[in-house]
Motif scaffolding. Structure first.
Motif, PDB file in Angstrom:
ATOM      1  N   GLU A  35       0.831  -1.210   0.000  1.00 58.21           N
ATOM      2  CA  GLU A  35       0.000   0.000   0.000  1.00 58.21           C
ATOM      3  C   GLU A  35       0.862   1.255   0.000  1.00 58.21           C
ATOM      4  N   ILE A  36       1.873   1.288   0.854  1.00 59.92           N
ATOM      5  CA  ILE A  36       2.746   2.453   0.933  1.00 59.92           C
ATOM      6  C   ILE A  36       3.446   2.693  -0.398  1.00 59.92           C
ATOM      7  N   LEU A  37       3.997   1.642  -0.986  1.00 62.73           N
ATOM      8  CA  LEU A  37       4.712   1.788  -2.251  1.00 62.73           C
ATOM      9  C   LEU A  37       3.782   2.191  -3.386  1.00 62.73           C
ATOM     10  N   ASN A  38       2.546   1.671  -3.379  1.00 61.97           N
ATOM     11  CA  ASN A  38       1.592   2.062  -4.416  1.00 61.97           C
ATOM     12  C   ASN A  38       1.213   3.530  -4.306  1.00 61.97           C
ATOM     13  N   VAL A  39       1.022   4.008  -3.093  1.00 58.00           N
ATOM     14  CA  VAL A  39       0.709   5.433  -2.903  1.00 58.00           C
ATOM     15  C   VAL A  39       1.897   6.275  -3.359  1.00 58.00           C
ATOM     16  N   TRP A  40       3.086   5.902  -2.925  1.00 49.98           N
ATOM     17  CA  TRP A  40       4.292   6.668  -3.266  1.00 49.98           C
ATOM     18  C   TRP A  40       4.493   6.715  -4.781  1.00 49.98           C
ATOM     19  N   ARG A  41       4.228   5.607  -5.430  1.00 48.83           N
ATOM     20  CA  ARG A  41       4.404   5.505  -6.880  1.00 48.83           C
ATOM     21  C   ARG A  41       3.520   6.500  -7.628  1.00 48.83           C
ATOM     22  N   HIS A  42       2.370   6.819  -7.057  1.00 48.47           N
ATOM     23  CA  HIS A  42       1.434   7.726  -7.726  1.00 48.47           C
ATOM     24  C   HIS A  42       1.643   9.195  -7.369  1.00 48.47           C
ATOM     25  N   ILE A  43       2.547   9.472  -6.463  1.00 47.39           N
ATOM     26  CA  ILE A  43       2.858  10.869  -6.128  1.00 47.39           C
ATOM     27  C   ILE A  43       3.806  11.398  -7.196  1.00 47.39           C
ATOM     28  N   PRO A  44       3.458  12.506  -7.834  1.00 48.76           N
ATOM     29  CA  PRO A  44       4.344  13.064  -8.859  1.00 48.76           C
ATOM     30  C   PRO A  44       5.738  13.333  -8.276  1.00 48.76           C
ATOM     31  N   ALA A  45       6.752  13.100  -9.073  1.00 48.67           N
ATOM     32  CA  ALA A  45       8.141  13.231  -8.619  1.00 48.67           C
ATOM     33  C   ALA A  45       8.405  14.603  -7.991  1.00 48.67           C
ATOM     34  N   ASP A  46       7.824  15.645  -8.552  1.00 48.03           N
ATOM     35  CA  ASP A  46       8.040  16.997  -8.024  1.00 48.03           C
ATOM     36  C   ASP A  46       7.435  17.196  -6.641  1.00 48.03           C
ATOM     37  N   ASP A  47       6.466  16.354  -6.267  1.00 47.73           N
ATOM     38  CA  ASP A  47       5.780  16.493  -4.976  1.00 47.73           C
ATOM     39  C   ASP A  47       6.304  15.543  -3.903  1.00 47.73           C
ATOM     40  N   ARG A  48       7.236  14.675  -4.243  1.00 47.34           N
ATOM     41  CA  ARG A  48       7.682  13.658  -3.281  1.00 47.34           C
ATOM     42  C   ARG A  48       8.430  14.243  -2.094  1.00 47.34           C
ATOM     43  N   ARG A  49       9.167  15.297  -2.300  1.00 48.45           N
ATOM     44  CA  ARG A  49       9.876  15.928  -1.177  1.00 48.45           C
ATOM     45  C   ARG A  49       8.873  16.468  -0.161  1.00 48.45           C
ATOM     46  N   THR A  50       7.828  17.093  -0.654  1.00 51.35           N
ATOM     47  CA  THR A  50       6.776  17.615   0.217  1.00 51.35           C
ATOM     48  C   THR A  50       6.064  16.461   0.929  1.00 51.35           C
ATOM     49  N   ALA A  51       5.773  15.400   0.199  1.00 47.26           N
ATOM     50  CA  ALA A  51       5.112  14.240   0.803  1.00 47.26           C
ATOM     51  C   ALA A  51       5.970  13.641   1.913  1.00 47.26           C
ATOM     52  N   LEU A  52       7.265  13.576   1.692  1.00 47.86           N
ATOM     53  CA  LEU A  52       8.170  13.044   2.704  1.00 47.86           C
ATOM     54  C   LEU A  52       8.185  13.936   3.945  1.00 47.86           C
ATOM     55  N   ARG A  53       8.186  15.254   3.757  1.00 48.47           N
ATOM     56  CA  ARG A  53       8.138  16.170   4.911  1.00 48.47           C
ATOM     57  C   ARG A  53       6.834  15.981   5.684  1.00 48.47           C
ATOM     58  N   MET A  54       5.740  15.772   4.984  1.00 48.02           N
ATOM     59  CA  MET A  54       4.457  15.559   5.644  1.00 48.02           C
ATOM     60  C   MET A  54       4.475  14.264   6.447  1.00 48.02           C
ATOM     61  N   LEU A  55       5.026  13.205   5.885  1.00 45.71           N
ATOM     62  CA  LEU A  55       5.118  11.932   6.614  1.00 45.71           C
ATOM     63  C   LEU A  55       5.972  12.080   7.866  1.00 45.71           C
ATOM     64  N   ARG A  56       7.080  12.787   7.734  1.00 46.03           N
ATOM     65  CA  ARG A  56       7.952  12.995   8.900  1.00 46.03           C
ATOM     66  C   ARG A  56       7.223  13.792   9.967  1.00 46.03           C
ATOM     67  N   ALA A  57       6.447  14.796   9.554  1.00 48.97           N
ATOM     68  CA  ALA A  57       5.692  15.590  10.519  1.00 48.97           C
ATOM     69  C   ALA A  57       4.651  14.721  11.241  1.00 48.97           C
ATOM     70  N   LEU A  58       3.995  13.857  10.512  1.00 45.65           N
ATOM     71  CA  LEU A  58       3.026  12.948  11.127  1.00 45.65           C
ATOM     72  C   LEU A  58       3.704  12.016  12.102  1.00 45.65           C
ATOM     73  N   ALA A  59       4.866  11.503  11.742  1.00 49.66           N
ATOM     74  CA  ALA A  59       5.597  10.578  12.610  1.00 49.66           C
ATOM     75  C   ALA A  59       6.042  11.286  13.889  1.00 49.66           C
ATOM     76  N   ASP A  60       6.394  12.553  13.790  1.00 42.34           N
ATOM     77  CA  ASP A  60       6.828  13.313  14.957  1.00 42.34           C
ATOM     78  C   ASP A  60       5.676  13.591  15.926  1.00 42.34           C
ATOM     79  N   ASN A  61       4.447  13.617  15.400  1.00 43.32           N
ATOM     80  CA  ASN A  61       3.275  13.918  16.219  1.00 43.32           C
ATOM     81  C   ASN A  61       2.645  12.686  16.859  1.00 43.32           C
TER      82      ASN A  61
END
Length: 120
Positions: free
Chosen positions: A93-119
């Motif tokens: 599931e994680i890899l399928n979601v990541w695969r569909h995130i446009p390459a230009d948006d992956r850095r932002t997606a990673l920051r969002m995941l890190r923020a969620l993990a920190d909370n």
């Protein structure tokens, strides 16, 4: 003439092998191996099989993955499986979601995941 991007030399060096040592392990002559690594000769499935066995990797990794990135990726997959009780359902599931995130948006997606993990 070059026959496409490969990571043959990267994998050999990752295994700390000289071309001569790799030639001995693979059964491919040192000169032929050198030409394969430089893209001067076409490779075939037999070449991939011999190198994958000698370098302890999958055939597709020789062509498409830098060994350092592959090592890190395997570590992440092992961690995800251990967190998910050995099941790969969450990983898929994680890899399928990541695969569909446009390459230009992956850095932002990673920051969002890190923020969620920190909370958590």
């Amino acid at each position: 003439m070059s026959f496409g991007p490969k990571h043959f030399a990267n994998w050999r060096k990752h295994c700390k092998l000289t071309q001569s040592q790799a030639a001995e392990l693979t059964g491919i002559s040192q000169g032929h191996l050198s030409d394969l690594e430089r893209g001067r000769r076409r490779y075939n499935e037999g070449h991939l099989e011999m190198m994958a066995k000698a370098y302890n990797c999958e055939l597709w990794e020789l062509i498409g993955r830098n060994p350092e990135i592959t090592r890190q990726f395997r570590g992440v997959l092992e961690w995800l499986e251990s967190e998910n009780g050995g099941s790969d359902t969450g990983i898929t599931e994680i890899l399928n979601v990541w695969r569909h995130i446009p390459a230009d948006d992956r850095r932002t997606a990673l920051r969002m995941l890190r923020a969620l993990a920190d909370n958590v």
